[in-house]
Write a protein that holds these residues in place. Structure first.
Motif, PDB file in Angstrom:
ATOM      1  N   ASP A 270      75.800  31.453  26.157  1.00  0.00           N
ATOM      2  CA  ASP A 270      76.628  31.037  27.298  1.00  0.00           C
ATOM      3  C   ASP A 270      78.054  31.565  27.204  1.00  0.00           C
ATOM      4  O   ASP A 270      78.760  31.641  28.219  1.00  0.00           O
ATOM      5  CB  ASP A 270      76.651  29.507  27.396  1.00  0.00           C
ATOM      6  N   MET A 271      78.485  31.953  26.008  1.00  0.00           N
ATOM      7  CA  MET A 271      79.846  32.449  25.830  1.00  0.00           C
ATOM      8  C   MET A 271      79.951  33.966  25.975  1.00  0.00           C
ATOM      9  O   MET A 271      81.066  34.496  26.103  1.00  0.00           O
ATOM     10  CB  MET A 271      80.376  32.035  24.449  1.00  0.00           C
ATOM     11  N   LEU A 272      78.843  34.653  25.959  1.00  0.00           N
ATOM     12  CA  LEU A 272      78.880  36.109  25.872  1.00  0.00           C
ATOM     13  C   LEU A 272      79.370  36.753  27.166  1.00  0.00           C
ATOM     14  O   LEU A 272      78.782  36.571  28.234  1.00  0.00           O
ATOM     15  CB  LEU A 272      77.503  36.660  25.517  1.00  0.00           C
ATOM     16  N   ARG A 273      80.432  37.528  27.042  1.00  0.00           N
ATOM     17  CA  ARG A 273      81.005  38.290  28.145  1.00  0.00           C
ATOM     18  C   ARG A 273      82.130  39.158  27.577  1.00  0.00           C
ATOM     19  O   ARG A 273      82.659  38.873  26.503  1.00  0.00           O
ATOM     20  CB  ARG A 273      81.564  37.359  29.228  1.00  0.00           C
ATOM     21  N   PRO A 274      82.517  40.193  28.278  1.00  0.00           N
ATOM     22  CA  PRO A 274      83.646  40.994  27.806  1.00  0.00           C
ATOM     23  C   PRO A 274      84.918  40.157  27.713  1.00  0.00           C
ATOM     24  O   PRO A 274      85.188  39.298  28.566  1.00  0.00           O
ATOM     25  CB  PRO A 274      83.781  42.075  28.885  1.00  0.00           C
ATOM     26  N   GLY A 275      85.683  40.393  26.654  1.00  0.00           N
ATOM     27  CA  GLY A 275      86.950  39.710  26.470  1.00  0.00           C
ATOM     28  C   GLY A 275      86.896  38.480  25.593  1.00  0.00           C
ATOM     29  O   GLY A 275      87.942  37.945  25.194  1.00  0.00           O
ATOM     30  N   ILE A 276      85.683  38.003  25.262  1.00  0.00           N
ATOM     31  CA  ILE A 276      85.570  36.812  24.419  1.00  0.00           C
ATOM     32  C   ILE A 276      85.713  37.202  22.958  1.00  0.00           C
ATOM     33  O   ILE A 276      85.210  38.244  22.522  1.00  0.00           O
ATOM     34  CB  ILE A 276      84.233  36.074  24.673  1.00  0.00           C
ATOM     35  N   SER A 277      86.378  36.367  22.202  1.00  0.00           N
ATOM     36  CA  SER A 277      86.542  36.594  20.768  1.00  0.00           C
ATOM     37  C   SER A 277      85.227  36.346  20.037  1.00  0.00           C
ATOM     38  O   SER A 277      84.578  35.312  20.228  1.00  0.00           O
ATOM     39  CB  SER A 277      87.627  35.650  20.232  1.00  0.00           C
ATOM     40  N   ALA A 278      84.831  37.300  19.185  1.00  0.00           N
ATOM     41  CA  ALA A 278      83.622  37.107  18.379  1.00  0.00           C
ATOM     42  C   ALA A 278      83.801  35.923  17.442  1.00  0.00           C
ATOM     43  O   ALA A 278      82.839  35.194  17.162  1.00  0.00           O
ATOM     44  CB  ALA A 278      83.310  38.378  17.596  1.00  0.00           C
ATOM     45  N   HIS A 279      85.020  35.721  16.948  1.00  0.00           N
ATOM     46  CA  HIS A 279      85.320  34.543  16.127  1.00  0.00           C
ATOM     47  C   HIS A 279      85.011  33.276  16.895  1.00  0.00           C
ATOM     48  O   HIS A 279      84.402  32.341  16.359  1.00  0.00           O
ATOM     49  CB  HIS A 279      86.792  34.569  15.709  1.00  0.00           C
ATOM     50  N   GLU A 280      85.440  33.220  18.157  1.00  0.00           N
ATOM     51  CA  GLU A 280      85.283  31.995  18.938  1.00  0.00           C
ATOM     52  C   GLU A 280      83.815  31.690  19.197  1.00  0.00           C
ATOM     53  O   GLU A 280      83.405  30.518  19.202  1.00  0.00           O
ATOM     54  CB  GLU A 280      86.035  32.105  20.257  1.00  0.00           C
ATOM     55  N   VAL A 281      82.989  32.710  19.403  1.00  0.00           N
ATOM     56  CA  VAL A 281      81.551  32.479  19.606  1.00  0.00           C
ATOM     57  C   VAL A 281      80.970  31.789  18.371  1.00  0.00           C
ATOM     58  O   VAL A 281      80.287  30.762  18.469  1.00  0.00           O
ATOM     59  CB  VAL A 281      80.817  33.802  19.882  1.00  0.00           C
ATOM     60  N   ASP A 282      81.237  32.348  17.202  1.00  0.00           N
ATOM     61  CA  ASP A 282      80.707  31.768  15.972  1.00  0.00           C
ATOM     62  C   ASP A 282      81.285  30.386  15.728  1.00  0.00           C
ATOM     63  O   ASP A 282      80.568  29.447  15.353  1.00  0.00           O
ATOM     64  CB  ASP A 282      81.012  32.684  14.791  1.00  0.00           C
ATOM     65  N   HIS A 283      82.591  30.240  15.960  1.00  0.00           N
ATOM     66  CA  HIS A 283      83.245  28.957  15.687  1.00  0.00           C
ATOM     67  C   HIS A 283      82.670  27.843  16.556  1.00  0.00           C
ATOM     68  O   HIS A 283      82.413  26.730  16.061  1.00  0.00           O
ATOM     69  CB  HIS A 283      84.748  29.089  15.932  1.00  0.00           C
ATOM     70  N   ARG A 284      82.427  28.146  17.815  1.00  0.00           N
ATOM     71  CA  ARG A 284      81.907  27.096  18.699  1.00  0.00           C
ATOM     72  C   ARG A 284      80.480  26.705  18.315  1.00  0.00           C
ATOM     73  O   ARG A 284      80.123  25.526  18.325  1.00  0.00           O
ATOM     74  CB  ARG A 284      81.960  27.555  20.153  1.00  0.00           C
ATOM     75  N   VAL A 285      79.653  27.687  17.964  1.00  0.00           N
ATOM     76  CA  VAL A 285      78.288  27.374  17.536  1.00  0.00           C
ATOM     77  C   VAL A 285      78.310  26.564  16.251  1.00  0.00           C
ATOM     78  O   VAL A 285      77.594  25.559  16.114  1.00  0.00           O
ATOM     79  CB  VAL A 285      77.476  28.669  17.354  1.00  0.00           C
TER      80      VAL A 285
END
Length: 373
Positions: A270-285
């Motif tokens: 649900d977070m995947l899109r251009p401009g999103i931090s890869a750190h933030e994807v992992d951190h939220r999961v």
């Protein structure tokens, strides 16, 4: 592919100019393949592509490879050295000395062997991931090639699961590798041995709790969560498909953990899109899984990049500086593990699109489809 390679080399030259570098020494086989399409095994002999902000590359090669190098379509100049080891005046360092000067700003790859790094110390090389950075965003041709690998990755996982039975050895998956290779050759016309590989494996419970343990052919399927992985490189480009599956009716607890794993995947998607931090994807999961009480059952990040390599940037991990861009390709694979019991992990190969993402692997993932009874 000549236009593709010309474009990549032009981007490398622009990168050198923007960083104020005089030259870059490119040494890894994948980087050479990326820039030129040339496949080789260096063994102990050093091999260099010397790139500068202007002009064609200079390729420093042992004499035994010189005739092969001449076939590279990208315009280049060849400088030979005799062999390794060689007498003074005939070494690879002597050859490099004819194209580099002490005092120039020279970049080298992070993967450069320590022996070579020590040998070129007088040039004060700077370690920079120049090619790794160029490889982050894929061209249309690269995406097509990963899509091709993804189709065979799905087929490989189906072969693993078709061979899985309670009480049987996991060897049944390994035994299907020649069949998959033959199918690739039938459809694609080639399976280039220099840039292709197949790994079909299954972690039978409880070894599914050890995702980097090499499964032994004698491992036997039993009750509990099993994990199957199809991990391929097909004619230069990679893909992976991974699923947790059961060979019995899962217990309520197993079904609940499976559902939590899927929920973690969906948070990432649900977070995947251009401009999103890869750190933030992992951190939220990871924040979700820790809040669910699984902080002690985490072993690894949510994902990694996929392209020529099965593991490359961008790194979908807490602490990563990467920011997702359109046409990057990554995996999404959060996992939960219990030592001595088993683990739960799905993985897919995923393209970042202009407004979100698209899965390049297409394999069922719900618990009903993953219960093989």
């Amino acid at each position: 592919m000549n236009d593709e390679h010309q474009g990549r080399y032009a981007k490398l030259r622009a990168s050198l100019a923007s960083k104020g570098l005089d030259a870059a020494l490119i040494t890894s086989t994948d980087s050479i393949y990326y820039l030129t399409g040339f496949r080789y095994v260096p063994f102990e002999r050093a091999f260099f592509l010397v790139a500068r902000p202007e002009g064609d590359p200079v390729i420093v090669t042992p004499r035994i490879e010189a005739e092969n190098i001449a076939t590279i379509a990208l315009p280049h100049r060849i400088v030979e050295y005799v062999d390794y080891p060689a007498l003074p005046g005939e070494t690879y360092l002597d050859a490099l000395g004819s194209v580099l000067s002490v005092g120039e700003r020279i970049a080298v790859e992070p993967s450069m062997p320590a022996e070579i790094m020590a040998g070129i110390a007088d040039y004060a090389p700077e370690v920079m991931p120049l090619i790794e950075t160029l490889r982050l965003v894929k061209s249309a041709d690269e995406i097509r090639r990963v899509e091709t690998a993804a189709r065979y990755s799905d087929l490989g996982l189906r072969m693993i699961m078709d061979a899985a039975r309670l009480g049987n050895s996991i060897k049944g998956g390994y035994d299907r590798i020649p069949e998959l290779r033959a199918e690739i050759v039938r459809r694609e016309g080639t399976f280039d041995q220099y840039t292709s590989s197949i790994w079909l494996g299954a972690w039978a419970a409880p070894f599914s709790a050890q995702p980097h343990r090499f499964p032994e052919p004698s491992d036997t399927f039993r009750e509990g969560p099993n994990v199957g992985l199809s991990f391929l490189r097909v004619n230069g480009y990679s893909a992976e498909t991974e699923r947790t599956f059961f060979l019995h009716a899962p217990s309520a607890e197993e079904a609940e953990i499976f559902a939590t794993m899927l929920a973690a995947c969906d948070i990432g998607y649900d977070m995947l899109r251009p401009g999103i931090s890869a750190h933030e994807v992992d951190h939220r999961v990871m924040t979700f899984l820790r809040a669910e009480g699984f902080g002690d059952n985490l072993l690894h990040r949510v994902g990694h990049g996929i392209g020529m390599g099965g593991h490359e940037g961008p790194w979908v991990a807490e602490g990563s500086d990467d920011v997702l861009e359109e046409n990057m390709i990554i995996s999404i694979e959060p996992g939960l593990y219990w030592r001595g019991q088993g683990g739960y992990r799905h993985s897919d190969t995923v393209l970042i699109t202009s407004d979100g993402y698209r899965k390049l692997t297409d394999f069922s993932r719900d618990i009903n489809a993953m219960t093989l009874v």
